[in-house]
Design a protein around this motif. Structure first.
Motif, PDB file in Angstrom:
ATOM      1  N   GLY A 109       0.831  -1.200   0.000  1.00 63.50           N
ATOM      2  CA  GLY A 109       0.000   0.000   0.000  1.00 63.50           C
ATOM      3  C   GLY A 109       0.861   1.242   0.000  1.00 63.50           C
ATOM      4  N   THR A 110       0.231   2.389  -0.140  1.00 57.61           N
ATOM      5  CA  THR A 110       0.989   3.629  -0.326  1.00 57.61           C
ATOM      6  C   THR A 110       0.660   4.728   0.677  1.00 57.61           C
ATOM      7  N   ASP A 111      -0.437   4.598   1.399  1.00 59.65           N
ATOM      8  CA  ASP A 111      -0.867   5.716   2.250  1.00 59.65           C
ATOM      9  C   ASP A 111      -0.443   5.563   3.706  1.00 59.65           C
ATOM     10  N   ILE A 112      -0.629   4.391   4.249  1.00 56.46           N
ATOM     11  CA  ILE A 112      -0.207   4.152   5.635  1.00 56.46           C
ATOM     12  C   ILE A 112       0.469   2.789   5.723  1.00 56.46           C
ATOM     13  N   THR A 113       1.284   2.627   6.756  1.00 51.54           N
ATOM     14  CA  THR A 113       1.959   1.357   7.004  1.00 51.54           C
ATOM     15  C   THR A 113       1.458   0.792   8.327  1.00 51.54           C
ATOM     16  N   VAL A 114       0.962  -0.431   8.293  1.00 51.40           N
ATOM     17  CA  VAL A 114       0.525  -1.088   9.514  1.00 51.40           C
ATOM     18  C   VAL A 114       1.501  -2.220   9.792  1.00 51.40           C
ATOM     19  N   ALA A 166      -7.932  -3.254   6.056  1.00 52.57           N
ATOM     20  CA  ALA A 166      -7.310  -2.619   4.883  1.00 52.57           C
ATOM     21  C   ALA A 166      -8.232  -2.705   3.673  1.00 52.57           C
ATOM     22  N   GLU A 167      -8.959  -3.832   3.581  1.00 51.52           N
ATOM     23  CA  GLU A 167      -9.936  -3.972   2.484  1.00 51.52           C
ATOM     24  C   GLU A 167     -10.985  -2.874   2.573  1.00 51.52           C
ATOM     25  N   GLU A 168     -11.488  -2.680   3.789  1.00 46.30           N
ATOM     26  CA  GLU A 168     -12.516  -1.643   3.986  1.00 46.30           C
ATOM     27  C   GLU A 168     -11.933  -0.256   3.705  1.00 46.30           C
ATOM     28  N   LEU A 169     -10.719  -0.056   4.189  1.00 40.95           N
ATOM     29  CA  LEU A 169     -10.084   1.248   4.032  1.00 40.95           C
ATOM     30  C   LEU A 169      -9.872   1.568   2.547  1.00 40.95           C
ATOM     31  N   ALA A 170      -9.586   0.527   1.780  1.00 38.98           N
ATOM     32  CA  ALA A 170      -9.376   0.737   0.340  1.00 38.98           C
ATOM     33  C   ALA A 170     -10.647   1.282  -0.301  1.00 38.98           C
ATOM     34  N   LYS A 171     -11.796   0.821   0.201  1.00 39.33           N
ATOM     35  CA  LYS A 171     -13.059   1.324  -0.345  1.00 39.33           C
ATOM     36  C   LYS A 171     -13.234   2.809  -0.041  1.00 39.33           C
ATOM     37  N   GLU A 172     -12.571   3.265   1.005  1.00 38.28           N
ATOM     38  CA  GLU A 172     -12.649   4.697   1.346  1.00 38.28           C
ATOM     39  C   GLU A 172     -11.545   5.491   0.653  1.00 38.28           C
ATOM     40  N   GLY A 173     -10.756   4.795  -0.153  1.00 36.86           N
ATOM     41  CA  GLY A 173      -9.759   5.509  -0.938  1.00 36.86           C
ATOM     42  C   GLY A 173      -8.384   5.600  -0.297  1.00 36.86           C
ATOM     43  N   MET A 219      -6.621   2.970  11.599  1.00 37.83           N
ATOM     44  CA  MET A 219      -5.992   3.116  10.281  1.00 37.83           C
ATOM     45  C   MET A 219      -6.579   4.317   9.553  1.00 37.83           C
ATOM     46  N   ARG A 220      -7.878   4.481   9.657  1.00 43.13           N
ATOM     47  CA  ARG A 220      -8.533   5.602   8.988  1.00 43.13           C
ATOM     48  C   ARG A 220      -8.057   6.936   9.570  1.00 43.13           C
ATOM     49  N   THR A 221      -7.989   6.973  10.896  1.00 43.29           N
ATOM     50  CA  THR A 221      -7.536   8.203  11.558  1.00 43.29           C
ATOM     51  C   THR A 221      -6.139   8.592  11.079  1.00 43.29           C
ATOM     52  N   LEU A 222      -5.276   7.585  10.982  1.00 44.28           N
ATOM     53  CA  LEU A 222      -3.905   7.860  10.539  1.00 44.28           C
ATOM     54  C   LEU A 222      -3.888   8.277   9.069  1.00 44.28           C
ATOM     55  N   ALA A 223      -4.698   7.626   8.267  1.00 41.61           N
ATOM     56  CA  ALA A 223      -4.732   7.951   6.834  1.00 41.61           C
ATOM     57  C   ALA A 223      -5.199   9.383   6.620  1.00 41.61           C
ATOM     58  N   GLN A 224      -6.122   9.820   7.456  1.00 41.00           N
ATOM     59  CA  GLN A 224      -6.682  11.160   7.272  1.00 41.00           C
ATOM     60  C   GLN A 224      -5.820  12.252   7.884  1.00 41.00           C
ATOM     61  N   PHE A 225      -4.851  11.858   8.702  1.00 39.99           N
ATOM     62  CA  PHE A 225      -4.044  12.861   9.412  1.00 39.99           C
ATOM     63  C   PHE A 225      -3.319  13.766   8.433  1.00 39.99           C
TER      64      PHE A 225
END
Lengths: 327, 452
Positions: free
Chosen positions: A202-207, A221-228, A321-327
């Protein structure tokens, strides 16, 4: 290629290693005729007999102590601790004897022993059948600590552990035993101890995670991908030694790191991983390193809602994961 | 240092109105602040005790800089006794004074300052949930490094992260877009200089743009220190010239009718209103009506979009002996000629007296520039950033003009000169706009216009 569940992968790898090398043998509580409390050694007693599949008394210090002695004598014991929660009576044997043998004998003696132990919660096991104990061992040089997350990794890593000349703790999340199935090649292969694995790029966050949480994070991560948002999921697989290169590469790739583990937060694996990233990757970081871990309370609660509160879940992982992605 | 206006980036502590140890009430003025155009008082953000000052009187600091620490009460009821008080920053989020730990988490909001986070929640979950207000001013190490390596002035970027934070991806996208190749002007290199001090990063520092040599005064020369106002004017002019590609166009206008009209009405107006009738309200009236016909002129460039402003707020350039102020007539389209005349007189008077307020100088959407006042026949004004255009009304001069029937007549002629941001506006729309202004100005005659 066969599809095996996590537990079957353990059993078939033990069988294959015992067939390959007559020095490999197992010892533990109820591992003989009963085949172990989870069935990990089912059928091994019938195939290899009571000398190579030995029931032990309810004395973990003896299981490990016998293992150390036998290893020094030249065999390759695979000790089973019925629940990782009960490994502590053997703690002294592991820390003071097994871990230090090569060092204090200046390399003359080694302990080629594996200790298998089911760990982890979410199975309504309460205080004494749910613990994550890996963090008690990962600060001890001389040990190797392995935590696989898939049947494929179980086979490659357990084979590598059995063939390793030094003591290896092999922690199996009991919540994965029958829940996770996967392709396991029939031929002989090993996965080197100390190598992490990118389970999803992936490219946005690292878990960065291990054990059962790998699956929670992959689901999230599957769900997060649906959110872009695109998440890289790195499965540590080995906690000691850590795969520093893989951690740094994964951290640098996105600059946003979340570390997830079921074990408690304070002094956990996440602290070490975060420190490594802080030391090596500061100028690539785009967010504070985050940790999602078990709460710092004495034990996994028994009550259902409380157990749910304690345990990680895909939902909790997704939120972090979402919180971090949106930061 | 709180944000004291949309274009204000720094302020000078003029005078502390309290002393360390003083108890203050919420909204009680604690300091006088001088900015480039207005003076203001900073109110206490809440009840509490002033602990210390971080900025001395007379010192100028950037918006967002810690200026004082105050201790606040610990919430309500029993919690107040149970919890230690927590320091809260006065005048904006905690910045420079924050320790390493605080640097990772946004400053707690004042209301939460004393409430310790629940240990369980803190231990069990990630904690990025609090957005930092105006987070654009704090950059991650990755963002700082990229900005430094590529010579990027981060204030030019729009952040897509939490609270508008500029993320590493934002910078990478900016670099990929090629925008970073533009050299940063001198005034914008401070950040890069700061970044270059980061350990381990010096070797990657890009060479600073070569500075032109600073002129040195000779013995007999007079040296005038650049004060905050002059410096702000310089920065704004430079910023506008640098960011907005200026195009320029001019149109001659026959204002013979307007001149006669003013002559006819001027005396009566002065008697009735107590102030002189000037040409400026007629200019503004023509402009606001033309803006309604061509709303794109009343707009702003915002990087990836153009914002057409709904309000028509006319900035008027007011010259003083040493400086320039640009106060704003809000909703100028709602005022009559007489109302505009009063508004202009009021703002100009207060500008010259140094009594403009923040509201007076904020929110302009288009600027009217009365250069004819000092006899200019033609000018190329610099756009009032971030507006899209500016219009100068030049001196009215009696000129021989060839009329439609080929007769030559003596007419009162005036040039109107427009500078436009060519990113937003093109010649055609500006031509239409100027035609609209022109036709209104030429249409002014006795009986055609209502003063009230």
């Amino acid at each position: 290629m066969a599809v095996l569940n996590f537990l079957e992968a353990v059993r078939e790898t033990l069988r294959a290693e015992m067939r390959r090398d007559k020095d490999v043998w197992v010892v533990g509580e109820d591992v003989g005729k009963k085949g172990g409390v989870f069935g990990a050694t089912l059928g091994l007693f019938d195939e290899f007999g009571d000398q190579r599949v030995q029931d032990s008394p309810l004395t973990e210090s003896a299981i490990v102590g016998v293992g150390i002695g036998a290893a020094l004598y030249g065999s390759k014991p695979v000790c089973e601790i019925q629940f990782a929660d009960f490994i502590f009576p053997a703690f002294n044997q592991i820390i003071s004897e097994a871990a230090k043998m090569r060092y204090r004998s200046d390399g003359d003696w080694t302990v080629p022993m594996v200790i298998r132990a089911p760990f982890g919660g979410g199975v309504h096991g309460g205080l004494y059948h749910s613990q994550s104990v890996e963090q008690y061992f990962t600060s001890t040089a001389g040990l190797k600590v392995v935590v696989p997350s898939t049947p494929y990794d179980v086979k490659g890593l357990l084979a590598a552990a059995i063939r390793d000349p030094d003591p290896v703790l092999f922690f199996e999340h009991k919540g994965l035993y029958r829940a996770i199935k996967g392709e396991v090649p029939e031929g002989d292969y090993i996965i080197p101890i100390g190598k992490a694995d990118v389970k999803r790029d992936g490219t946005d966050i690292t878990v960065i995670t291990y054990g059962k949480a790998v699956h929670f994070c992959l689901e999230a991560a599957e769900e997060l991908a649906k959110e872009g948002h695109s998440a890289l999921v790195l499965d540590l697989r080995t906690l000691l030694p850590l795969d520093r290169e893989a951690i740094m590469t994964a951290a640098r790739k996105t600059g946003k790191v979340l570390i997830v583990h079921e074990a408690g937060k304070t002094h956990g694996i996440g602290a070490e991983v975060a420190a490594l990233i802080a030391e090596e990757c500061l100028f690539d970081l785009d967010a504070p390193v985050q940790r999602l871990c078990g709460p710092d309370i004495p034990a996994m609660p028994y009550a259902g809602p409380m157990e749910k509160f304690y345990m990680l879940s895909p939902e909790k992982c997704l939120e972090a994961m979402r919180t971090l992605a949106q930061f | 240092m709180p944000q004291l206006g949309e274009s204000v980036t720094e302020g000078t502590i003029g005078k502390w109105l309290v002393n360390p140890g003083d108890q203050v009430k919420k909204y009680q003025p604690i300091a006088e602040v001088i900015t480039d155009k207005v003076n203001a008082e900073i109110p206490a953000p809440q009840d509490g005790t002033i602990v210390s000052f971080a900025v001395a009187e007379g010192v100028t600091v950037k918006v967002g800089t810690l200026i004082a620490m105050m201790e606040t009460g610990a919430g309500t009821g029993s919690a107040a006794a149970a919890q230690p008080t927590a320091p809260a920053a006065v005048g904006g989020p905690v910045r420079a004074s924050s320790g390493p730990a605080a640097a990772l988490a946004p400053a707690p909001s004042p209301g939460k300052a004393a409430a310790a986070p629940a240990p369980l929640a803190a231990a069990g979950s990630a904690t990025l949930d609090r957005a930092e207000a105006g987070g654009g001013a704090r950059y991650s190490p990755a963002v700082m490094r990229l900005a430094q390596e590529h010579g990027i002035y981060l204030n030019r970027l729009k952040g897509t992260g939490l609270g508008g934070r500029i993320t590493r991806k934002d910078v990478e996208a900016y670099i990929a877009s090629g925008a970073a190749a533009e050299p940063a002007p001198q005034a914008e290199t401070a950040l890069q200089a700061a970044a270059a001090q980061a350990p381990g990063s010096a070797q990657t520092a890009s060479p600073a743009p070569a500075a032109s040599p600073v002129p040195q005064p000779m013995a007999a020369d007079q040296v005038i220190p650049v004060d905050a106002v002059r410096r702000r004017i310089a920065e704004k002019m430079l910023q506008s010239k640098h960011e907005a590609p200026h195009a320029w166009t001019m149109m001659p206008v026959d204002v013979t009718g307007l001149v006669k009209l003013k002559e006819q009405l001027g005396e009566e107006f002065k008697r009735r209103e107590g102030i002189s009738l000037s040409y400026v309200p007629f200019f503004i009236k023509a402009v606001v009506e033309a803006l309604k016909e061509q709303p794109i002129i009343n707009s702003q460039w915002a990087g990836d979009k153009i914002i057409i402003k709904k309000e028509i707020n006319i900035s008027i350039a007011v010259a003083t002996e040493t400086a320039l102020a640009v106060p704003v007539i809000r909703n100028a389209d709602r005022l009559s000629i007489a109302g505009l005349n009063h508004a202009v007189a009021d703002l100009a008077g207060r500008a010259r007296a140094g009594k403009l307020t923040l509201d007076d100088i904020s929110g302009g959407t288009f600027t009217v520039n009365n250069t004819g006042y000092f006899g200019s026949a033609m000018s190329a004004p610099i756009i009032n950033h971030p507006q899209a255009a500016i219009l100068s009304f030049e001196a009215i001069t009696k000129t021989p003009v060839v009329m439609e029937n080929d007769a030559i007549a003596i007419r009162s002629m005036m040039n109107i000169c427009m500078s436009l941001d060519h990113r937003i506006l093109d010649g055609l729309v500006c031509g239409r706009f100027l035609q609209a202004v022109k036709s209104r100005l030429q249409g002014y005659a006795a009986g055609t216009v209502q003063l009230y």
